[in-house]
Design a protein around this motif. Structure first.
Motif, PDB file in Angstrom:
ATOM      1  N   ASN A 121       2.490 -21.815  -0.102  1.00  0.00           N
ATOM      2  CA  ASN A 121       2.717 -23.180  -0.520  1.00  0.00           C
ATOM      3  C   ASN A 121       2.432 -23.884   0.730  1.00  0.00           C
ATOM      4  N   ARG A 122       2.444 -23.307   1.913  1.00  0.00           N
ATOM      5  CA  ARG A 122       1.778 -23.947   3.035  1.00  0.00           C
ATOM      6  C   ARG A 122       1.195 -22.700   4.122  1.00  0.00           C
ATOM      7  N   GLN A 123       0.762 -22.979   5.101  1.00  0.00           N
ATOM      8  CA  GLN A 123       0.137 -22.474   6.136  1.00  0.00           C
ATOM      9  C   GLN A 123       1.309 -21.762   6.842  1.00  0.00           C
ATOM     10  N   TYR A 124       0.874 -20.521   7.616  1.00  0.00           N
ATOM     11  CA  TYR A 124       2.009 -19.696   8.291  1.00  0.00           C
ATOM     12  C   TYR A 124       3.192 -19.998   8.579  1.00  0.00           C
ATOM     13  N   ASP A 125       4.103 -19.381   8.089  1.00  0.00           N
ATOM     14  CA  ASP A 125       5.787 -19.759   8.502  1.00  0.00           C
ATOM     15  C   ASP A 125       6.221 -18.473   8.964  1.00  0.00           C
ATOM     16  N   ALA A 126       6.833 -18.459  10.168  1.00  0.00           N
ATOM     17  CA  ALA A 126       7.413 -17.334  10.700  1.00  0.00           C
ATOM     18  C   ALA A 126       8.367 -16.477   9.726  1.00  0.00           C
ATOM     19  N   LYS A 127       9.219 -17.547   8.824  1.00  0.00           N
ATOM     20  CA  LYS A 127      10.207 -16.714   8.281  1.00  0.00           C
ATOM     21  C   LYS A 127       9.546 -16.313   6.751  1.00  0.00           C
ATOM     22  N   GLU A 128       8.252 -16.348   6.491  1.00  0.00           N
ATOM     23  CA  GLU A 128       7.694 -15.931   5.178  1.00  0.00           C
ATOM     24  C   GLU A 128       6.232 -15.269   5.579  1.00  0.00           C
ATOM     25  N   GLY A 129       5.875 -14.523   4.833  1.00  0.00           N
ATOM     26  CA  GLY A 129       4.486 -13.767   5.023  1.00  0.00           C
ATOM     27  C   GLY A 129       4.490 -12.304   4.799  1.00  0.00           C
ATOM     28  N   PHE A 130       3.951 -11.892   5.397  1.00  0.00           N
ATOM     29  CA  PHE A 130       3.696 -10.419   5.633  1.00  0.00           C
ATOM     30  C   PHE A 130       2.960  -9.803   6.585  1.00  0.00           C
ATOM     31  N   THR A 131       2.938  -8.545   6.934  1.00  0.00           N
ATOM     32  CA  THR A 131       1.818  -7.953   7.828  1.00  0.00           C
ATOM     33  C   THR A 131       1.362  -6.825   7.115  1.00  0.00           C
ATOM     34  N   ILE A 132      -0.102  -6.429   7.486  1.00  0.00           N
ATOM     35  CA  ILE A 132      -0.516  -5.090   7.029  1.00  0.00           C
ATOM     36  C   ILE A 132      -0.639  -3.996   8.254  1.00  0.00           C
ATOM     37  N   ILE A 133      -0.023  -3.254   7.972  1.00  0.00           N
ATOM     38  CA  ILE A 133       0.205  -2.299   9.206  1.00  0.00           C
ATOM     39  C   ILE A 133      -0.698  -1.335   9.225  1.00  0.00           C
ATOM     40  N   GLU A 134      -1.390  -0.738   7.960  1.00  0.00           N
ATOM     41  CA  GLU A 134      -2.386   0.166   7.892  1.00  0.00           C
ATOM     42  C   GLU A 134      -3.033  -0.008   6.382  1.00  0.00           C
ATOM     43  N   TYR A 135      -3.944   0.995   6.165  1.00  0.00           N
ATOM     44  CA  TYR A 135      -4.450   1.322   4.805  1.00  0.00           C
ATOM     45  C   TYR A 135      -4.887   2.563   4.555  1.00  0.00           C
ATOM     46  N   GLY A 136      -4.825   3.199   3.401  1.00  0.00           N
ATOM     47  CA  GLY A 136      -5.359   4.407   3.202  1.00  0.00           C
ATOM     48  C   GLY A 136      -6.665   4.345   2.565  1.00  0.00           C
ATOM     49  N   ALA A 137      -7.579   5.015   2.838  1.00  0.00           N
ATOM     50  CA  ALA A 137      -8.972   5.174   2.323  1.00  0.00           C
ATOM     51  C   ALA A 137      -9.246   6.576   1.955  1.00  0.00           C
ATOM     52  N   GLY A 138     -10.152   6.718   0.929  1.00  0.00           N
ATOM     53  CA  GLY A 138     -10.048   8.126   0.439  1.00  0.00           C
ATOM     54  C   GLY A 138     -11.679   8.174   0.063  1.00  0.00           C
ATOM     55  N   THR A 139     -12.060   9.579  -0.058  1.00  0.00           N
ATOM     56  CA  THR A 139     -13.581   9.934  -0.314  1.00  0.00           C
ATOM     57  C   THR A 139     -13.616  10.219  -1.724  1.00  0.00           C
ATOM     58  N   VAL A 140     -12.626  10.635  -2.350  1.00  0.00           N
ATOM     59  CA  VAL A 140     -12.588  11.166  -3.686  1.00  0.00           C
ATOM     60  C   VAL A 140     -13.124   9.897  -4.671  1.00  0.00           C
ATOM     61  N   ASP A 141     -14.301  10.224  -5.360  1.00  0.00           N
ATOM     62  CA  ASP A 141     -14.748   8.952  -6.499  1.00  0.00           C
ATOM     63  C   ASP A 141     -14.007   9.329  -7.694  1.00  0.00           C
ATOM     64  N   PHE A 142     -12.773   8.869  -7.714  1.00  0.00           N
ATOM     65  CA  PHE A 142     -12.126   9.005  -9.227  1.00  0.00           C
ATOM     66  C   PHE A 142     -13.016   8.499 -10.299  1.00  0.00           C
ATOM     67  N   LEU A 143     -13.909   7.731 -10.189  1.00  0.00           N
ATOM     68  CA  LEU A 143     -14.385   7.170 -11.484  1.00  0.00           C
ATOM     69  C   LEU A 143     -15.789   7.842 -11.869  1.00  0.00           C
ATOM     70  N   ASN A 144     -16.107   8.401 -10.789  1.00  0.00           N
ATOM     71  CA  ASN A 144     -17.500   9.356 -10.928  1.00  0.00           C
ATOM     72  C   ASN A 144     -17.511  10.678 -10.395  1.00  0.00           C
ATOM     73  N   VAL A 145     -16.925  11.568 -11.212  1.00  0.00           N
ATOM     74  CA  VAL A 145     -16.678  12.752 -10.564  1.00  0.00           C
ATOM     75  C   VAL A 145     -17.983  13.750 -10.735  1.00  0.00           C
ATOM     76  N   ASN A 146     -17.959  14.464  -9.294  1.00  0.00           N
ATOM     77  CA  ASN A 146     -19.035  15.350  -9.087  1.00  0.00           C
ATOM     78  C   ASN A 146     -18.269  16.663  -8.840  1.00  0.00           C
ATOM     79  N   GLU A 147     -17.992  17.395  -9.852  1.00  0.00           N
ATOM     80  CA  GLU A 147     -17.229  18.691  -9.701  1.00  0.00           C
ATOM     81  C   GLU A 147     -17.848  19.917  -8.799  1.00  0.00           C
ATOM     82  N   SER A 148     -16.887  20.558  -8.059  1.00  0.00           N
ATOM     83  CA  SER A 148     -17.537  21.575  -7.201  1.00  0.00           C
ATOM     84  C   SER A 148     -17.288  22.920  -7.654  1.00  0.00           C
TER      85      SER A 148
END
Length: 508
Positions: A121-148
């Protein structure tokens, strides 16, 4: 220009085949990267409706990304979108985020890039919003499988051949799980077992109870799109989050929770045989997601896959030592980590007779041996949660009195003398004041003597409160009622503190 957060990270291979290894745990498929992105980062742009904040997370060589939000608290009408660059998947969160947790993991974006867009609704308000503390990243390509590692005899894509209708119907109820433990992303399997969307998997796939449940990203339509019986491209379908952790038992290596979004209304649920397996003449098969691959049918139609043994005590990774009979079955079916939590079916009845939890890892040159916990042991412990009658005569009630100005911030968990855990209150109720409630507990094991504990965590800022009193009334098997209570000074609940407080009382 959007701000891009670039992380150069070279993955080691997570899918190394090791001879003589046991796949008794979930498979690690990704790593979590701390970032600490706030609303001071990213890019603000004015729009007709307000403002848009955008940030981009890019991770080299990643095939999926998940976002870990914290202090998520959006004003009415505001929302977050998480998308991939081609906008092929869109995930939206509003209010206090997933289940109003404020601290939660998003679903998966199948790309090396995740775009986070905040419609404000408006730019940054200290009482509202969020933070992103981390992200998960994976090497498995679930949509193009190359089975070993595959087997042309016991290990095939579900849809590469014509299967009996009962097998295909069972397969619809089985889910692929991506979840977080510590600093890593893992995969397991599980299945729907009630019309209330109860979801059954291994305890080692939900060892953290509600904490692990809150990180679940579950897919029921993760299957190959072609007719190859080995490798192929795949689709994932819609995802579902874990709603409520219900119960678990490390000895029998099972965990039960409910899923949000009522997937049982779409896919149905499996039928469990309460008697499990009683004889080695039983022919079995498994449906699951070994190594995080698309849905596999393991052991079906092979007469050599009879149960080899009905053993005493679970072997891996259970902790039973009481010489119980018929607790585990052994079969000649190849599996891999990631198959953990898959249902084991009787091929004659197509009912669930065991819960797969261990086996020789793929590539073992000596054996295709697997192990499953017998439903004869698991079903009596979960029956009451699935709509059956509660254990005969056992009655348990817990009364909790908490003074707090925003009970949506609170999570309250009871732990029994035998380490059974029950979530009494889980960040619900929003801005409602105070908890003065008596909870009736089903599925209690009847053990009353010993230490009972109540933990209370306030996971958000601003509102504070105290644990004023609590008590337990336990009536095992219709006998005398035993009581214990805490009536000391009110205990302050630390604000926005994941450690919370724990109060312990003893019952004799």
């Amino acid at each position: 220009m959007m701000k891009k957060f670039f992380v150069a990270f070279i993955f080691c291979c997570f899918f190394t085949s090791i001879a003589l290894a046991i796949d008794s745990g979930p498979v690690k498929v990704g790593v979590n990267i701390p970032v600490g992105i706030t609303l001071d980062d990213g890019q603000w742009q004015p729009t007709v409706e307000g403002y848009v904040w955008t940030a981009v997370i890019f991770h080299e060589q990643a095939n999926f990304i998940r976002i870990h939000f914290d202090n998520f608290n959006l004003a009415v009408g505001e929302y977050i979108e998480v998308t991939d660059p081609r906008n092929q998947k869109e995930i939206i969160y509003a209010n206090k985020g997933l289940k109003e947790l404020k601290n939660f993991w998003s679903g998966s974006i199948f790309s090396d890039t995740a775009i986070i867009t905040y419609h404000a609704n408006r730019q940054y308000d200290a009482k509202e919003g969020f933070t992103i503390i981390e992200y998960g990243a994976g090497t498995v390509d679930f949509l193009n499988v190359n089975e070993s590692c595959t087997s042309t005899v016991t290990y095939e894509n579900l849809r590469c051949k014509t299967r009996p209708s009962a097998v295909m119907a069972n397969a619809e109820k089985i889910g692929h799980i991506v979840f977080v433990e510590g600093q890593y992303q893992y995969v397991c399997s599980g299945s729907l077992v009630s019309d209330g969307s109860h979801f059954l998997t291994n305890e080692h796939c939900m060892s953290g109870g509600q904490t692990t449940c809150n990180t679940y990203d579950v897919y029921f339509e993760y299957e190959t799109t072609g007719t190859s019986c080995t490798s192929n491209s795949a689709t994932k379908g819609s995802s579902f989050s874990c709603d409520q952790f219900v119960t678990k038992n490390a000895c029998y290596d099972y965990a039960l929770a409910t899923l949000s979004g009522n997937p049982a209304g779409t896919y149905g649920y499996l039928e469990i045989d309460p008697n499990g397996v009683t004889t080695t003449s039983t022919n079995v098969y498994i449906i699951g997601h070994p190594a995080g691959y698309p849905k596999k049918l393991m052991g079906f139609g092979n007469s050599s896959n009879d149960v080899n043994a009905v053993n005493v005590d679970p072997i891996f990774p259970g902790s039973c030592s009481n010489n119980e009979s018929d607790s585990e079955i052994e079969y000649e079916i190849m599996s891999q980590g990631g198959s953990s939590g898959s249902p084991v079916f009787n091929e004659s009845t197509n009912k669930v007779v065991a819960l797969h939890h261990a086996g020789w890892d793929c590539g073992n040159q000596f054996s295709e041996q697997g192990w499953g916990i017998n439903m004869k042991k698991v079903y009596p412990e979960i029956e009451s949660y699935l709509g059956g009658a509660p254990p005969s005569g056992d009655q348990l009630s817990v009364t909790v009195n908490i003074t707090h100005t925003y009970i949506g911030d609170l999570r309250v968990v009871l732990t029994t003398p035998t380490s059974q855990t029950v979530v009494l209150h889980d960040n619900t109720g929003s801005s409602t004041d105070n908890i003065h409630t008596t909870y009736t507990i089903t599925g209690w094991d009847g053990t009353y003597a010993g230490s009972w504990s109540l933990s209370v965590v306030d996971s958000a800022r601003y509102d504070t409160g105290t644990l004023d009193s609590w008590s337990v009334a336990a009536t095992p098997d219709g006998g005398s009622t035993h009581n214990a209570s805490y009536t000391g000074s009110p205990i302050a609940i630390p604000d926005n503190n994941t450690g919370g407080i724990t109060s312990t009382i003893n019952m004799y």
